[in-house]
Design a protein around this motif. Structure first.
Motif, PDB file in Angstrom:
ATOM      1  N   ALA A 133       0.832  -1.206   0.000  1.00 43.08           N
ATOM      2  CA  ALA A 133       0.000   0.000   0.000  1.00 43.08           C
ATOM      3  C   ALA A 133       0.868   1.259   0.000  1.00 43.08           C
ATOM      4  N   GLU A 134       1.931   1.249   0.778  1.00 38.58           N
ATOM      5  CA  GLU A 134       2.861   2.384   0.797  1.00 38.58           C
ATOM      6  C   GLU A 134       3.479   2.599  -0.575  1.00 38.58           C
ATOM      7  N   GLU A 135       3.890   1.508  -1.204  1.00 32.39           N
ATOM      8  CA  GLU A 135       4.489   1.597  -2.537  1.00 32.39           C
ATOM      9  C   GLU A 135       3.504   2.171  -3.547  1.00 32.39           C
ATOM     10  N   LEU A 136       2.241   1.746  -3.453  1.00 35.88           N
ATOM     11  CA  LEU A 136       1.215   2.227  -4.382  1.00 35.88           C
ATOM     12  C   LEU A 136       0.939   3.716  -4.194  1.00 35.88           C
ATOM     13  N   LEU A 137       0.885   4.151  -2.941  1.00 39.93           N
ATOM     14  CA  LEU A 137       0.639   5.575  -2.681  1.00 39.93           C
ATOM     15  C   LEU A 137       1.787   6.427  -3.214  1.00 39.93           C
ATOM     16  N   GLU A 138       3.001   5.966  -3.014  1.00 43.42           N
ATOM     17  CA  GLU A 138       4.155   6.684  -3.553  1.00 43.42           C
ATOM     18  C   GLU A 138       4.099   6.698  -5.080  1.00 43.42           C
ATOM     19  N   LEU A 139       3.669   5.576  -5.648  1.00 44.00           N
ATOM     20  CA  LEU A 139       3.597   5.437  -7.099  1.00 44.00           C
ATOM     21  C   LEU A 139       2.621   6.427  -7.720  1.00 44.00           C
ATOM     22  N   VAL A 140       1.492   6.662  -7.051  1.00 45.11           N
ATOM     23  CA  VAL A 140       0.476   7.569  -7.595  1.00 45.11           C
ATOM     24  C   VAL A 140       0.672   9.014  -7.132  1.00 45.11           C
ATOM     25  N   GLY A 141       1.791   9.276  -6.457  1.00 48.29           N
ATOM     26  CA  GLY A 141       2.122  10.657  -6.133  1.00 48.29           C
ATOM     27  C   GLY A 141       1.632  11.165  -4.803  1.00 48.29           C
ATOM     28  N   ILE A 142       1.430  10.283  -3.828  1.00 53.80           N
ATOM     29  CA  ILE A 142       1.076  10.702  -2.473  1.00 53.80           C
ATOM     30  C   ILE A 142       2.341  10.586  -1.612  1.00 53.80           C
ATOM     31  N   PRO A 143       2.986  11.711  -1.263  1.00 52.15           N
ATOM     32  CA  PRO A 143       4.219  11.635  -0.488  1.00 52.15           C
ATOM     33  C   PRO A 143       3.960  11.272   0.976  1.00 52.15           C
ATOM     34  N   ASN A 144       5.044  10.891   1.679  1.00 52.36           N
ATOM     35  CA  ASN A 144       4.949  10.533   3.093  1.00 52.36           C
ATOM     36  C   ASN A 144       3.864   9.486   3.315  1.00 52.36           C
ATOM     37  N   ALA A 145       3.880   8.447   2.480  1.00 52.10           N
ATOM     38  CA  ALA A 145       2.789   7.474   2.417  1.00 52.10           C
ATOM     39  C   ALA A 145       2.532   6.770   3.746  1.00 52.10           C
ATOM     40  N   ALA A 167      -4.854   4.048  -6.826  1.00 51.73           N
ATOM     41  CA  ALA A 167      -3.977   3.101  -6.116  1.00 51.73           C
ATOM     42  C   ALA A 167      -4.731   1.833  -5.739  1.00 51.73           C
ATOM     43  N   ILE A 168      -5.972   1.988  -5.287  1.00 49.95           N
ATOM     44  CA  ILE A 168      -6.792   0.818  -4.927  1.00 49.95           C
ATOM     45  C   ILE A 168      -7.057  -0.035  -6.169  1.00 49.95           C
ATOM     46  N   ALA A 169      -7.363   0.637  -7.285  1.00 51.52           N
ATOM     47  CA  ALA A 169      -7.660  -0.089  -8.521  1.00 51.52           C
ATOM     48  C   ALA A 169      -6.439  -0.861  -9.025  1.00 51.52           C
ATOM     49  N   LEU A 170      -5.256  -0.323  -8.771  1.00 55.00           N
ATOM     50  CA  LEU A 170      -4.032  -0.951  -9.269  1.00 55.00           C
ATOM     51  C   LEU A 170      -3.430  -1.953  -8.291  1.00 55.00           C
ATOM     52  N   ALA A 171      -4.034  -2.107  -7.132  1.00 58.19           N
ATOM     53  CA  ALA A 171      -3.435  -2.899  -6.056  1.00 58.19           C
ATOM     54  C   ALA A 171      -3.072  -4.317  -6.468  1.00 58.19           C
ATOM     55  N   CYS A 172      -3.849  -4.908  -7.367  1.00 58.05           N
ATOM     56  CA  CYS A 172      -3.610  -6.307  -7.756  1.00 58.05           C
ATOM     57  C   CYS A 172      -3.174  -6.450  -9.210  1.00 58.05           C
ATOM     58  N   ASN A 173      -2.626  -5.371  -9.772  1.00 59.52           N
ATOM     59  CA  ASN A 173      -2.148  -5.402 -11.163  1.00 59.52           C
ATOM     60  C   ASN A 173      -3.200  -5.960 -12.129  1.00 59.52           C
ATOM     61  N   PRO A 174      -4.346  -5.300 -12.280  1.00 58.23           N
ATOM     62  CA  PRO A 174      -5.426  -5.830 -13.134  1.00 58.23           C
ATOM     63  C   PRO A 174      -5.036  -5.853 -14.604  1.00 58.23           C
ATOM     64  N   ASP A 175      -5.686  -6.738 -15.354  1.00 60.75           N
ATOM     65  CA  ASP A 175      -5.488  -6.791 -16.802  1.00 60.75           C
ATOM     66  C   ASP A 175      -6.249  -5.669 -17.504  1.00 60.75           C
ATOM     67  N   VAL A 176      -7.405  -5.301 -16.927  1.00 55.90           N
ATOM     68  CA  VAL A 176      -8.253  -4.258 -17.517  1.00 55.90           C
ATOM     69  C   VAL A 176      -8.624  -3.253 -16.436  1.00 55.90           C
ATOM     70  N   LEU A 177      -8.466  -1.981 -16.755  1.00 56.47           N
ATOM     71  CA  LEU A 177      -8.876  -0.899 -15.857  1.00 56.47           C
ATOM     72  C   LEU A 177      -9.972  -0.100 -16.547  1.00 56.47           C
ATOM     73  N   ILE A 178     -11.131   0.022 -15.900  1.00 50.40           N
ATOM     74  CA  ILE A 178     -12.245   0.819 -16.419  1.00 50.40           C
ATOM     75  C   ILE A 178     -12.266   2.137 -15.660  1.00 50.40           C
ATOM     76  N   ALA A 179     -12.074   3.235 -16.372  1.00 50.78           N
ATOM     77  CA  ALA A 179     -12.060   4.565 -15.762  1.00 50.78           C
ATOM     78  C   ALA A 179     -13.308   5.319 -16.205  1.00 50.78           C
ATOM     79  N   ASP A 180     -14.283   5.418 -15.308  1.00 49.39           N
ATOM     80  CA  ASP A 180     -15.570   6.043 -15.629  1.00 49.39           C
ATOM     81  C   ASP A 180     -15.532   7.526 -15.266  1.00 49.39           C
ATOM     82  N   GLU A 181     -15.228   8.361 -16.260  1.00 48.11           N
ATOM     83  CA  GLU A 181     -15.113   9.808 -16.092  1.00 48.11           C
ATOM     84  C   GLU A 181     -14.311  10.145 -14.831  1.00 48.11           C
TER      85      GLU A 181
END
Length: 348
Positions: A133-145, A167-181
């Protein structure tokens, strides 16, 4: 050679209401290739979000799938049980919803909201999930995770909350990401940052993205292919360059003419009329009642998908060899000329 990871064939979905059956999706056909971004565009009520939610099997109880298949990695999602879907949602197919504040539980610290996804799908320990979770937050640009994981959603800005949802959506490395607006509630500066972040993460994780929006300006920067939806149907589909600079359907013309550019005058074009009532869809081309170039056949027979190129198709009788030649709107011609004279680099 491209690999089709998700395909939708002849999907028809109705909603049972007190007034009757709303024919929300009326024969949608789409394909999503591995690693590409497919944008679904159209006005509100055109069927974009219903199509996306059907992929996740998150439709309301009054929804009825009348016909069609949604094939993901060779298996029909529509035949999956709810238990089977729980192992697909979040792990193989993830979704970013429109409003990050309503997507996050206001009573739960954001660290727990990320780790519970990892612990459920990856069978990770609490320590492993915290580290991820810390790695994901840092990855999406949230400092001091590490410290920020202990905070609640209301302690973050709108842009930060959207990053957390990503970050939550990417937590399990999905094959498909649906971004609804995903950028609807954000100002233009933060919107640009989120779009750039999604592009970077897509390259890093090699995932396919379905990007849903009504903002064609957003589509130009993120999409490989574009599918234009109207009245529950796909009316045009092609590469982003084809749809933007060589559009064929009058509805696509209208959407593009409605976009403000550096050359827009005092009055911005608006498509006349309103979308049809899908309790009783019109016969023929549903856009005919709003089009000033409609043919007589548009009001009596639904147009098939005509091939413009091997990657570009449009459902309009204007492409029939027997149809009269209709002048393309001046704004569309200008965009097309600009694109081809500048080698594909538009300045609008």
């Amino acid at each position: 050679m491209s690999e089709t990871i998700l395909s939708i064939e002849n999907l028809r979905i109705h909603f049972e209401t007190f007034a009757g059956e709303v024919q929300a999706i009326r024969g949608v056909n789409l394909k999503l290739e591995k690693g590409e971004t497919l944008a679904l565009v159209g006005e509100s009520g055109s069927g974009k979000s219903v199509t996306a939610k059907s992929i996740m099997k998150l439709l309301s109880n009054n929804a009825v799938v009348k016909e069609g298949t949604i094939t993901f990695k060779g298996e029909n999602i529509l035949e999956k049980s709810e238990r089977d879907m729980q192992s697909i949602r979040g792990k193989k197919i993830a979704m970013i919803f429109q409003d990050p504040m309503t997507s996050l539980d206001p009573t739960m610290k954001i660290g727990k909201q990320i780790t519970e996804v990892i612990m459920k799908h990856e069978k990770a320990s609490k320590e492993e999930a915290d580290k991820r979770a810390e790695e994901l937050l840092e990855l999406v640009g949230i400092p001091n995770a590490k410290e920020r994981m202990k905070q609640y959603p209301h302690q973050f800005s709108g842009g930060q909350r959207q990053r957390i949802v990503i970050a939550i959506a990417l937590a399990c490395n999905p094959d498909v990401l649906i971004a609804d607006e995903p950028t609807t509630a954000l100002d233009v500066t933060i919107q640009a940052q989120i779009l750039e972040l999604l592009k970077e993460l897509q390259q890093q994780f090699q995932m396919a993205i379905i990007f849903i929006t009504h903002d064609l300006g957003v589509v130009a920067n993120v999409a490989d292919r574009v599918a234009v939806m109207y009245a529950g149907k796909v009316v045009e589909v092609g590469t982003a360059d084809e749809v933007f600079y060589n559009p064929q359907h009058p509805y696509t013309w209208g959407l593009l003419r409605s976009m403000p550019t550096l050359h827009t005058g005092d009055t911005l074009y608006a498509i006349p009329g309103s979308p049809p009532d899908l309790l009783d869809p019109p016969v023929g081309d549903a856009f005919a009642l709003r089009s000033d170039v409609a043919l007589e056949i548009d009001r009596v027979k639904e147009p098939p998908m005509f091939e413009v190129s091997p990657t570009h198709f449009a459902a309009t009788w204007l492409l029939d060899p027997r149809a009269p030649k209709v002048p393309v709107p001046e704004e569309i011609v200008r965009r097309r000329n600009l694109f081809f004279t500048e080698g594909g680099q538009a300045h609008d």
